[in-house]
Design an enzyme around this catalytic site. Structure first.
Site, PDB file in Angstrom:
ATOM      1  N   HIS A 182       4.272  -3.214   9.962  1.00  0.00           N
ATOM      2  CA  HIS A 182       4.479  -2.854   8.551  1.00  0.00           C
ATOM      3  C   HIS A 182       4.981  -4.041   7.738  1.00  0.00           C
ATOM      4  O   HIS A 182       5.422  -5.031   8.305  1.00  0.00           O
ATOM      5  CB  HIS A 182       5.479  -1.697   8.484  1.00  0.00           C
ATOM      6  CG  HIS A 182       5.112  -0.567   9.395  1.00  0.00           C
ATOM      7  ND1 HIS A 182       5.727  -0.361  10.601  1.00  0.00           N
ATOM      8  CD2 HIS A 182       4.140   0.369   9.292  1.00  0.00           C
ATOM      9  CE1 HIS A 182       5.168   0.674  11.214  1.00  0.00           C
ATOM     10  NE2 HIS A 182       4.196   1.134  10.449  1.00  0.00           N
ATOM     11  N   SER A 225       2.024   5.512   8.342  1.00  0.00           N
ATOM     12  CA  SER A 225       3.306   4.829   8.146  1.00  0.00           C
ATOM     13  C   SER A 225       3.330   3.935   6.920  1.00  0.00           C
ATOM     14  O   SER A 225       4.405   3.624   6.408  1.00  0.00           O
ATOM     15  CB  SER A 225       3.650   3.986   9.378  1.00  0.00           C
ATOM     16  OG  SER A 225       2.590   3.091   9.649  1.00  0.00           O
ATOM     17  N   ASP A 246       7.997  -5.613  10.906  1.00  0.00           N
ATOM     18  CA  ASP A 246       8.227  -5.314  12.320  1.00  0.00           C
ATOM     19  C   ASP A 246       7.000  -5.547  13.197  1.00  0.00           C
ATOM     20  O   ASP A 246       6.955  -5.085  14.318  1.00  0.00           O
ATOM     21  CB  ASP A 246       8.672  -3.850  12.449  1.00  0.00           C
ATOM     22  CG  ASP A 246       7.654  -2.904  11.825  1.00  0.00           C
ATOM     23  OD1 ASP A 246       6.615  -3.381  11.337  1.00  0.00           O
ATOM     24  OD2 ASP A 246       7.886  -1.685  11.816  1.00  0.00           O
TER      25      ASP A 246
END
Ligand SMILES: *[C@@H]1O[C@H](CO)[C@@H](O)[C@H](O)[C@H]1NC(C)=O
Ligand SMILES: *[C@@H]1O[C@H](CO)[C@@H](O)[C@H](O)[C@H]1NC(C)=O
Ligand SMILES: *[C@@H]1O[C@H](CO)[C@@H](O)[C@H](O)[C@H]1NC(C)=O
Ligand SMILES: *[C@@H]1O[C@H](CO)[C@@H](O)[C@H](O)[C@H]1NC(C)=O
Length: 380
Positions: free
Chosen positions: A347, A36, A344
């Site tokens: 990240h 991610s 979040d």
């Protein structure tokens, strides 16, 4: 001036320009592999779009990224004068003429023995990303031989050897063991296997013709709310900046072994340039000196729903609830993501990603110390 003097000046000029200008690599494409930290839409294409408020700062709509805006890989593409990378899995509006992104959120280097619904890890582990890359290459070359619309959307054959190959993966291999309740010793025990599989991936790209590699090490995961929240530590195990020392130590242990693996690969793959980038150090510097660099609240997530770290694993950023038949957002963005580091709980914000990119672009945290534009050279 005599002909001779002019000729000598010309030679001096050519030599001088060859040590400055001509050394830039001019990468025509980027092929990225990762999780991610560099996913620009892979997981979203396969398993559902990253929900709003992801994307609010830059794209003003969810854009396949787990961030309010752009990721480090986006700033890399922009700096090289290339468009933001399309995710290989994204069949809508993609343009692969300047590269492709094989990363998906939750990817690991090693294939996991649990499903995504059991553990949350992406089934598109690095070996799968490599298989996709290899097929992408073969089919691009074949399709470009035919006339037609797709020719314009695929890279030229020579781009596969001239491209920059970027890697940002490994963090999820570390957390996977803890999720299975392994001890730190057990996690350390499997790191050699993880890195063997990482090295195999680099070898396969080399075999396919790739020569320039830009490898990010793994970040200080002990500073992230998704680790801090479920694994409470004793105060002795916390550092002065609110990070969990044992998790940062395992990340650094992994990075040390990764660096050793890269050194071995350089000996083996004689024509390759493999740049190792110490992203850990940059991220930790930012978190530990947040105010100095214009940021607030260190490790507290910007987007979330309450708790010590504004992170709730069952109501992550973008979580909604039905109230009177209407869907309402319950895990929202903070007011000013531009001064926050963590987006979040897992990240980074666009502002932090931009700051991180500015630190690494000039080669200051690279081994060898070459800048992004020079990453096809072993040394300066
Ligand atoms: C695809 O991207 C290339 C390179 O950025 C650009 O020149 C081209 O116009 C784009 N093609 C389409 C169909 O958008
Ligand atoms: C999955 O199971 C196989 C067979 O037992 C084992 O070799 C492999 O290391 C396991 N993978 C992981 C990520 O634990
Ligand atoms: C790990 O331990 C927790 C707490 O004891 C337990 O709830 C969970 O099921 C365990 N996970 C695995 C994969 O064994
Ligand atoms: C490189 O990093 C050092 C400290 O880590 C810093 O003092 C220096 O200004 C940086 N150089 C550039 C060009 O950013």
């Amino acid at each position: 001036m005599s002909q001779v003097v002019i000729s000598i000046l010309f030679v001096i000029f050519m030599v001088a320009s060859s040590v400055t200008e001509a050394r830039k690599c001019g990468f025509p494409a980027i092929f990225n592999f990762g999780d991610s930290n560099s996913d620009t839409g892979g997981l979203s294409a396969a398993f559902g779009q990253a929900p709003p408020p992801n994307g609010i700062t830059f794209f003003h709509t969810p854009a396949g990224r787990f961030s309010d805006g752009r990721l480090v890989i986006d700033f890399i593409a922009k700096n090289l004068g290339l468009p933001y990378l399309s995710a290989y899995l994204d069949s809508i509006g993609s343009n692969f003429s300047s590269g492709a992104n094989f990363a998906t959120a939750g990817s690991t280097i090693r294939p996991q023995n649990t499903t995504r619904s059991q553990s949350g890890y992406s089934p598109i582990s690095l070996d799968v990303q490599l298989a996709q890359y290899s097929d992408f290459k073969t089919r691009s070359i074949n399709v470009r031989k035919k006339e037609g619309v797709f020719k314009k959307l695929l890279p030229k054959e020579e781009y596969f050897s001239e491209a920059l190959y970027t890697f940002d993966i490994g963090q999820n291999d570390l957390t996977a063991g803890y999720k299975l309740n392994m001890t730190t010793e057990q996690v350390k025990g499997y790191i050699p296997d993880v890195l063997n599989q990482f090295s195999s991936a680099i070898r396969s790209v080399y075999k396919e013709g790739g020569r320039s590699f830009w490898v990010h090490n793994t970040g200080p995961l002990g500073c992230l709310p998704y680790i801090l929240d479920p694994y409470p530590m004793s105060s002795a195990d916390m550092d002065n900046f609110g990070c969990a020392k044992p998790f940062n130590e395992i990340a650094q242990y992994f990075n040390q072994k990764l660096k050793e693996a890269v050194v071995k690969l350089r000996e083996e793959l004689q024509e390759a340039t493999i740049v190792y980038v110490d992203v850990y150090k940059v991220k930790y510097t930012l978190i530990s000196h947040a105010r100095k660099y214009g940021f607030e609240k260190g490790v507290i997530a910007c987007c979330g729903k309450g708790g010590k770290y504004n992170f709730n694993n069952v109501a992550r950023c973008g979580a909604t609830k039905i109230v009177n038949g209407k869907k309402i957002l319950i895990a929202k963005s903070c007011k000013a993501p531009s001064v926050r580091i963590i987006w979040d709980g897992i990240h980074y914000t666009e502002a932090a990603n931009n700051w991180i990119f500015q630190q690494i672009v000039n080669g200051n945290f690279s081994d060898p110390p070459v800048s992004l534009k020079m990453a096809c050279h072993d040394q300066l």
